[in-house]
Design an enzyme around this catalytic site. Structure first.
Site, PDB file in Angstrom:
ATOM      1  N   ASN A 198       0.867  -1.189   0.000  1.00  0.00           N
ATOM      2  CA  ASN A 198       0.000   0.000   0.000  1.00  0.00           C
ATOM      3  C   ASN A 198       0.900   1.235   0.000  1.00  0.00           C
ATOM      4  O   ASN A 198       1.465   1.599   1.030  1.00  0.00           O
ATOM      5  CB  ASN A 198      -0.898  -0.025   1.248  1.00  0.00           C
ATOM      6  CG  ASN A 198      -1.863   1.140   1.283  1.00  0.00           C
ATOM      7  OD1 ASN A 198      -1.822   2.027   0.416  1.00  0.00           O
ATOM      8  ND2 ASN A 198      -2.718   1.166   2.280  1.00  0.00           N
ATOM      9  N   ARG A 255      -2.368  -1.875  -3.680  1.00  0.00           N
ATOM     10  CA  ARG A 255      -3.626  -1.170  -3.488  1.00  0.00           C
ATOM     11  C   ARG A 255      -3.659   0.054  -4.401  1.00  0.00           C
ATOM     12  O   ARG A 255      -2.683   0.805  -4.466  1.00  0.00           O
ATOM     13  CB  ARG A 255      -3.746  -0.715  -2.038  1.00  0.00           C
ATOM     14  CG  ARG A 255      -4.970   0.099  -1.809  1.00  0.00           C
ATOM     15  CD  ARG A 255      -4.940   0.777  -0.469  1.00  0.00           C
ATOM     16  NE  ARG A 255      -6.166   1.550  -0.291  1.00  0.00           N
ATOM     17  CZ  ARG A 255      -6.235   2.653   0.413  1.00  0.00           C
ATOM     18  NH1 ARG A 255      -5.170   3.126   1.025  1.00  0.00           N
ATOM     19  NH2 ARG A 255      -7.365   3.303   0.523  1.00  0.00           N
ATOM     20  N   HIS A 275     -12.849   2.235  -0.072  1.00  0.00           N
ATOM     21  CA  HIS A 275     -12.770   1.133   0.907  1.00  0.00           C
ATOM     22  C   HIS A 275     -13.379  -0.160   0.353  1.00  0.00           C
ATOM     23  O   HIS A 275     -13.828  -1.023   1.110  1.00  0.00           O
ATOM     24  CB  HIS A 275     -13.515   1.458   2.217  1.00  0.00           C
ATOM     25  CG  HIS A 275     -13.038   2.677   2.928  1.00  0.00           C
ATOM     26  ND1 HIS A 275     -13.884   3.650   3.413  1.00  0.00           N
ATOM     27  CD2 HIS A 275     -11.790   3.090   3.238  1.00  0.00           C
ATOM     28  CE1 HIS A 275     -13.188   4.597   4.006  1.00  0.00           C
ATOM     29  NE2 HIS A 275     -11.903   4.295   3.901  1.00  0.00           N
ATOM     30  N   LEU A 328     -15.877   2.284   9.599  1.00  0.00           N
ATOM     31  CA  LEU A 328     -15.773   3.565  10.289  1.00  0.00           C
ATOM     32  C   LEU A 328     -14.350   3.770  10.804  1.00  0.00           C
ATOM     33  O   LEU A 328     -14.023   3.424  11.941  1.00  0.00           O
ATOM     34  CB  LEU A 328     -16.785   3.618  11.451  1.00  0.00           C
ATOM     35  CG  LEU A 328     -18.238   3.284  11.083  1.00  0.00           C
ATOM     36  CD1 LEU A 328     -19.112   3.229  12.331  1.00  0.00           C
ATOM     37  CD2 LEU A 328     -18.798   4.292  10.077  1.00  0.00           C
ATOM     38  N   ARG A 332     -13.240  15.037   7.579  1.00  0.00           N
ATOM     39  CA  ARG A 332     -13.942  15.376   6.329  1.00  0.00           C
ATOM     40  C   ARG A 332     -15.422  15.633   6.611  1.00  0.00           C
ATOM     41  O   ARG A 332     -16.006  14.982   7.472  1.00  0.00           O
ATOM     42  CB  ARG A 332     -13.822  14.245   5.309  1.00  0.00           C
ATOM     43  CG  ARG A 332     -12.403  13.940   4.928  1.00  0.00           C
ATOM     44  CD  ARG A 332     -12.375  12.880   3.828  1.00  0.00           C
ATOM     45  NE  ARG A 332     -11.043  12.352   3.671  1.00  0.00           N
ATOM     46  CZ  ARG A 332     -10.746  11.050   3.626  1.00  0.00           C
ATOM     47  NH1 ARG A 332     -11.705  10.150   3.694  1.00  0.00           N
ATOM     48  NH2 ARG A 332      -9.500  10.661   3.495  1.00  0.00           N
ATOM     49  N   ARG A 361     -10.672   9.639  19.440  1.00  0.00           N
ATOM     50  CA  ARG A 361     -10.445   9.343  20.864  1.00  0.00           C
ATOM     51  C   ARG A 361     -10.375  10.624  21.692  1.00  0.00           C
ATOM     52  O   ARG A 361     -10.920  10.703  22.796  1.00  0.00           O
ATOM     53  CB  ARG A 361      -9.143   8.550  21.048  1.00  0.00           C
ATOM     54  CG  ARG A 361      -9.297   7.097  20.669  1.00  0.00           C
ATOM     55  CD  ARG A 361      -7.976   6.430  20.495  1.00  0.00           C
ATOM     56  NE  ARG A 361      -7.353   6.842  19.223  1.00  0.00           N
ATOM     57  CZ  ARG A 361      -6.491   6.107  18.547  1.00  0.00           C
ATOM     58  NH1 ARG A 361      -6.114   4.951  19.028  1.00  0.00           N
ATOM     59  NH2 ARG A 361      -5.988   6.522  17.410  1.00  0.00           N
ATOM     60  N   GLY A 418     -11.136   1.388  12.417  1.00  0.00           N
ATOM     61  CA  GLY A 418     -10.654   1.976  13.673  1.00  0.00           C
ATOM     62  C   GLY A 418     -11.740   2.292  14.692  1.00  0.00           C
ATOM     63  O   GLY A 418     -11.681   1.838  15.841  1.00  0.00           O
ATOM     64  N   GLU A 467      -7.891  -5.670   4.748  1.00  0.00           N
ATOM     65  CA  GLU A 467      -7.750  -5.360   3.320  1.00  0.00           C
ATOM     66  C   GLU A 467      -6.534  -6.062   2.722  1.00  0.00           C
ATOM     67  O   GLU A 467      -6.542  -6.476   1.572  1.00  0.00           O
ATOM     68  CB  GLU A 467      -7.617  -3.843   3.142  1.00  0.00           C
ATOM     69  CG  GLU A 467      -8.924  -3.114   3.400  1.00  0.00           C
ATOM     70  CD  GLU A 467      -8.751  -1.660   3.787  1.00  0.00           C
ATOM     71  OE1 GLU A 467      -8.266  -1.384   4.901  1.00  0.00           O
ATOM     72  OE2 GLU A 467      -9.112  -0.788   2.979  1.00  0.00           O
TER      73      GLU A 467
HETATM   74  P1  ADP Z   1      -7.695   5.045   8.488  1.00  0.00           P
HETATM   75  O1  ADP Z   1      -7.134   3.812   7.817  1.00  0.00           O
HETATM   76  O2  ADP Z   1      -8.851   5.657   7.803  1.00  0.00           O
HETATM   77  O3  ADP Z   1      -6.673   6.007   8.976  1.00  0.00           O
HETATM   78  P2  ADP Z   1      -8.401   3.343  10.733  1.00  0.00           P
HETATM   79  O4  ADP Z   1      -9.460   2.414  10.314  1.00  0.00           O
HETATM   80  O5  ADP Z   1      -7.070   2.788  11.068  1.00  0.00           O
HETATM   81  O6  ADP Z   1      -8.375   4.592   9.791  1.00  0.00           O
HETATM   82  O7  ADP Z   1      -8.942   4.153  12.009  1.00  0.00           O
HETATM   83  C1  ADP Z   1      -8.135   5.060  12.683  1.00  0.00           C
HETATM   84  C2  ADP Z   1      -9.012   5.906  13.554  1.00  0.00           C
HETATM   85  O8  ADP Z   1      -9.786   5.071  14.437  1.00  0.00           O
HETATM   86  C3  ADP Z   1      -8.232   6.824  14.469  1.00  0.00           C
HETATM   87  O9  ADP Z   1      -8.008   8.060  13.862  1.00  0.00           O
HETATM   88  C4  ADP Z   1      -9.173   6.992  15.632  1.00  0.00           C
HETATM   89  O10 ADP Z   1      -9.970   8.125  15.371  1.00  0.00           O
HETATM   90  C5  ADP Z   1     -10.089   5.788  15.601  1.00  0.00           C
HETATM   91  N1  ADP Z   1      -9.903   4.925  16.766  1.00  0.00           N
HETATM   92  C6  ADP Z   1      -9.051   3.924  16.945  1.00  0.00           C
HETATM   93  N2  ADP Z   1      -9.191   3.389  18.165  1.00  0.00           N
HETATM   94  C7  ADP Z   1     -10.181   4.077  18.771  1.00  0.00           C
HETATM   95  C8  ADP Z   1     -10.812   4.029  20.056  1.00  0.00           C
HETATM   96  N3  ADP Z   1     -10.451   3.120  20.967  1.00  0.00           N
HETATM   97  N4  ADP Z   1     -11.772   4.933  20.318  1.00  0.00           N
HETATM   98  C9  ADP Z   1     -12.150   5.850  19.410  1.00  0.00           C
HETATM   99  N5  ADP Z   1     -11.609   5.935  18.198  1.00  0.00           N
HETATM  100  C10 ADP Z   1     -10.636   5.078  17.880  1.00  0.00           C
END
Ligand code: ADP
Length: 403
Positions: free
Chosen positions: A8, A89, A178, A206, A238, A282, A328, A384
């Site tokens: 990726n 990817r 996605h 999400l 966003r 978070r 996440g 993925e």
């Molecule tokens: P991306 O690939 O779009 O960057 P991910 O699927 O890895 O995203 O998600 C990352 C996001 O998930 C972080 O920016 C955070 O906002 C959220 N995240 C991860 N763990 C937690 C948690 N325990 N509580 C709330 N949000 C979380």
């Protein structure tokens, strides 16, 4: 047994996972970050160890060399020929790619022609691919598109109500994103609804970027992201969908230029923009628990937008057998999940075990709905990379057959 690598490439990073296929065993994984900087960061995870070093990484070619040298030095592979295929990817496949496709001149040209629709991503994927080709010139490579899974949408689901000429001439339409994750989750989700006739699912990916997809019998029917990942539900930074005149009005009242404002809608909006706290969900949750009003409304707004799409897709599918939370936030954040579920439970008659939702360890696959819930609600961690490895391995088998 064959080793294949899932890749990726971003504009300043390169993530990889080396798999033993067809067993789908992860041999090692890693990331090169800050490509283009003197203080690049290279991390390699192997056998429970995480080696990290700071090194100059001038460009993607240097990054790929770093990775390959480390694989040999750490005796993960004896020589590069052990890597039998690579899968890359690619964010934007436009209307051209309905499935993963072997890299050749035509594939490269089409990905290049789509750069205007994904300027940062598609250029980086090509740069990464070229860098890999230099060190693995005879190794088959496949492009795995984030948009491919969504190509089964019907016109009335993917067209925007703009003059048709623009859709046709400039390829302006909903492509989604996605897709590799949504495909993985739709396949995995089938295990939870073995007796369903149509396998109607609403899949909520999400993460910091987020999208919701409606699938029927494993095929995408509708998806929330639009022409670019700016569309759909509200995200960490966003906006998601909004009245386009907000943009026009902001241009007028702020006096900012197009590019600056567009960047703000991508990077300074969503949960971040409304809470004025951070682009990490978070931090916003922490602040909301301290009573910060902006954070509280940001989270409520987020949950409403998620609920809007789930409701819309329930109608679009004519019902639903399974709702999946992933990525996440979906996998780790019980408060966000609860907020979203509270917005939909009455209309959909959901019966949710909120105690379980709260107590589950992060990233655990689980069923959140109770036995008497008409729709099952589950958490499934996404993967993925394994989808990319599967497609790379399939390409390898095809090549071996034709040899
Ligand atoms: P991306 O690939 O779009 O960057 P991910 O699927 O890895 O995203 O998600 C990352 C996001 O998930 C972080 O920016 C955070 O906002 C959220 N995240 C991860 N763990 C937690 C948690 N325990 N509580 C709330 N949000 C979380």
């Amino acid at each position: 047994m064959s080793k294949v690598m899932a890749v990726n490439c971003g504009s300043s990073s390169l993530k990889f996972k080396l798999y033993e296929m067809p067993e789908e065993v992860v041999i090692c994984s890693g990331i090169v970050e800050r490509i283009g900087h003197e203080d690049g960061i290279f991390q390699l995870k192997y056998k429970g160890k995480n080696n990290k070093k700071i090194v100059p990484v001038k460009d993607h070619a240097v990054a790929v060399n770093l990775v390959m040298e480390a694989l040999v030095e750490e005796h993960i592979i004896k020589d590069l020929n052990e890597i039998k295929a690579t899968g890359h990817r690619v964010v934007q496949g436009g209307p051209y790619f309905k499935e993963s496709t072997e890299f050749n001149e035509d594939t490269v040209e089409k990905i290049r022609s789509l750069i205007p629709l994904a300027p940062l991503h598609n250029q980086a994927h090509l740069t990464g691919f070229e860098a890999f080709k230099k060190v693995l010139p005879n190794t088959p490579a496949i492009a795995v598109f984030d948009t491919a899974f969504h190509q089964t949408m019907e016109e009335e689901d993917y067209l925007f109500p703009i003059p048709k000429e623009y859709s046709d001439k400039y390829l302006i339409r909903r492509y989604g994103a996605h897709g590799t994750s949504h495909k993985y989750l739709s396949q995995k989700g089938e295990e939870y609804i073995p007796n369903s006739k149509d396998k109607k699912m609403i899949i909520c990916h999400l993460g910091s970027g987020a999208s919701i997809t409606a699938t029927k019998n494993g095929k995408c029917v509708a998806t929330s992201m639009g022409l670019t990942p700016l569309g759909g539900i509200m995200m960490n930074s966003r906006t998601g969908d909004m009245d386009p005149s907000v943009y026009y009005q902001l241009l007028k009242v702020t006096g900012k230029d197009n590019e600056t404002l567009f960047q703000e809608l991508n990077k300074k909006s969503g949960l971040y923009g409304v809470s004025e706290v951070s682009n990490d969900s978070r931090d916003i949750e922490t602040k909301s628990k301290e009573g910060d009003k902006n954070s509280i409304i940001a989270m409520k707004l987020w949950a409403r937008r998620v609920a809007d799409y789930i409701g819309q897709y329930y109608v679009r599918l004519g019902g639903c057998d399974l709702i999946i939370f992933s990525a996440g936030i979906g996998e780790n954040a019980s408060t966000y999940r609860e907020l979203a579920l509270k917005n939909i439970e009455e209309a959909l008659n959901l019966k949710i075990d909120y105690k379980l939702n709260k107590e589950l360890p992060c990233g655990k696959e689980a069923v959140l709905s109770k036995e008497d819930s008409p729709i099952k609600v589950v958490i499934i961690p996404t993967d993925e990379e394994v989808m990319i490895a599967r497609d790379a391995y399939a390409l390898l088998l095809k090549k071996e057959k034709t040899c």
